[in-house]
Design a protein around this motif. Structure first.
Motif, PDB file in Angstrom:
ATOM      1  N   ALA A 127       0.409  -0.147   6.895  1.00  0.00           N
ATOM      2  CA  ALA A 127      -0.564  -0.890   7.689  1.00  0.00           C
ATOM      3  C   ALA A 127      -1.798  -0.027   7.918  1.00  0.00           C
ATOM      4  O   ALA A 127      -1.734   1.203   7.852  1.00  0.00           O
ATOM      5  N   VAL A 128      -2.902  -0.682   8.199  1.00  0.00           N
ATOM      6  CA  VAL A 128      -4.141   0.023   8.568  1.00  0.00           C
ATOM      7  C   VAL A 128      -4.627  -0.549   9.882  1.00  0.00           C
ATOM      8  O   VAL A 128      -4.721  -1.777  10.033  1.00  0.00           O
ATOM      9  N   LEU A 137     -12.806   1.010   4.854  1.00  0.00           N
ATOM     10  CA  LEU A 137     -11.921   0.037   4.225  1.00  0.00           C
ATOM     11  C   LEU A 137     -12.665  -0.779   3.178  1.00  0.00           C
ATOM     12  O   LEU A 137     -12.124  -1.071   2.105  1.00  0.00           O
ATOM     13  N   LEU A 151      -1.466  -3.733   0.798  1.00  0.00           N
ATOM     14  CA  LEU A 151      -1.493  -3.385   2.215  1.00  0.00           C
ATOM     15  C   LEU A 151      -0.581  -4.284   3.034  1.00  0.00           C
ATOM     16  O   LEU A 151      -0.457  -5.485   2.786  1.00  0.00           O
ATOM     17  N   VAL A 154      -3.298  -5.535   8.277  1.00  0.00           N
ATOM     18  CA  VAL A 154      -4.558  -4.862   8.578  1.00  0.00           C
ATOM     19  C   VAL A 154      -5.009  -5.380   9.932  1.00  0.00           C
ATOM     20  O   VAL A 154      -5.318  -6.568  10.082  1.00  0.00           O
ATOM     21  N   VAL A 185     -14.554  -7.159   4.051  1.00  0.00           N
ATOM     22  CA  VAL A 185     -13.133  -7.067   4.381  1.00  0.00           C
ATOM     23  C   VAL A 185     -12.562  -8.449   4.679  1.00  0.00           C
ATOM     24  O   VAL A 185     -11.503  -8.833   4.169  1.00  0.00           O
ATOM     25  N   LEU A 190      -7.512 -10.108   2.136  1.00  0.00           N
ATOM     26  CA  LEU A 190      -6.559  -9.441   3.022  1.00  0.00           C
ATOM     27  C   LEU A 190      -6.189 -10.350   4.192  1.00  0.00           C
ATOM     28  O   LEU A 190      -7.025 -11.107   4.692  1.00  0.00           O
ATOM     29  N   VAL A 192      -6.005 -10.353   7.689  1.00  0.00           N
ATOM     30  CA  VAL A 192      -6.548  -9.508   8.750  1.00  0.00           C
ATOM     31  C   VAL A 192      -6.204 -10.101  10.110  1.00  0.00           C
ATOM     32  O   VAL A 192      -6.359 -11.312  10.332  1.00  0.00           O
TER      33      VAL A 192
END
Length: 317
Positions: A127-128, A137, A151, A154, A185, A190, A192
């Motif tokens: 994870a980020v 990123l 990933l 996030v 992003v 992703l 998010v």
């Protein structure tokens, strides 16, 4: 005693410390359910050289100087750097007087480190948590589009909807500082999870909550309480609020205790063209839940978040 065999969540923290970043780092580094693989830094609240120094100071205070710190982007993708020193202190750690850390920065650039670490682990396991502008990123995704499929969650602190902005009428600082990176992003594919001001304004550093952390003892709790005291004073002086909101640690708190937050499926777009609404986050809830690319935090249990911070720091003291 029964041994806890639950696997830890591997985590990279991308940040721009920053007083609330410091609390988020201290929480993550003390959390038994998180495995912090690396810290990456970005220019944001204060310039890159200070955020990179501060991340190492906080890591040392947590007794985790073993976690590598990689310096990243000094400026946004397409704009001049912007700072928020008035809310974080000239050096970024409030009333603290920083000294040069004993631990050196790790070799290499933050975006490359993020790519290498994620690729070195099984897909969907790292994870980020992004606590500052999303420049690092975004750069990593430009260089390695396969990160979208690798990933794990996030989680980002950024944006505003019903609460309005804290930099302009509609923009929150982390998104406003590098809206192009945020747009890339959010548009990347992703999944998010965004913690904007709508949720973080519900997590307030009240006198009783700060006093509880002060009473713990140890360097990590002392530093956390010091930064919270600074935020409390500055918010009263500049904004007029009695208790300062605690923004960035909400990302870590969700990874530890998702039940403390209510999330709604959505689609998030970022304004990058208009100077008037630069960094505005358009959060659209009129989407099919199963196909929604993002999740937006609409509420937070402020007492629960501070209880989590206090209990975690106390257990690690």
């Amino acid at each position: 005693m029964t041994q806890d065999l639950t696997p830890k969540q591997a985590l990279i923290i991308d940040c721009d410390p920053g007083v609330d970043d410091a609390v988020g780092l201290l929480l993550a580094l003390a959390a038994p359910q998180l495995e912090v693989l690396a810290i990456t830094t970005v220019g944001g609240n204060v310039p890159l050289e200070k955020t990179s120094r501060n991340a190492r100071i906080v890591s040392a205070a947590a007794g985790r100087a073993d976690v590598p710190v990689f310096a990243g982007a000094a400026r946004p993708l397409a704009r001049p750097p912007a700072g928020a020193g008035e809310f974080h202190g000239a050096e970024g750690l409030g009333d603290e007087t920083p000294t040069e850390p004993q631990t050196a920065l790790a070799e290499g650039e933050a975006a490359d480190a993020l790519i290498d670490i994620v690729r070195s682990r099984p897909a969907r396991t790292v994870a980020v948590a992004v606590m500052g502008p999303m420049t690092n990123l975004a750069l990593a995704l430009r260089r390695a589009p396969d990160l979208v499929d690798r990933l794990a969650p996030v989680v980002v602190m950024g944006g505003a909807r019903s609460e309005g902005g804290n930099i302009t009428a509609s923009a929150e600082f982390n998104i406003w500082a590098d809206p192009e990176a945020a747009a890339e992003v959010f548009d990347s594919g992703l999944k998010v999870i965004a913690f904007g001001l709508d949720a973080t304004h519900q997590v307030r550093a009240t006198e009783a909550r700060i006093a509880r952390i002060e009473a713990i003892g140890g360097e990590a709790a002392r530093l956390a309480a010091s930064t919270l005291r600074f935020s409390q004073r500055i918010e009263r002086q500049i904004v007029g609020w009695e208790a300062a909101p605690l923004h960035d640690p909400c990302t870590v708190a969700w990874l530890m205790r998702p039940d403390l937050f209510e999330l709604r499926p959505c689609r998030i777009a970022v304004e990058t063209i208009s100077d008037l609404t630069r960094g505005h986050t358009a959060v659209e809830f009129r989407v099919e839940a199963a196909a929604a690319p993002h999740l937006w935090a609409v509420s937070a249990d402020g007492e629960g978040v501070f209880d989590l911070i206090a209990r975690t720091l106390e257990a690690a003291a």
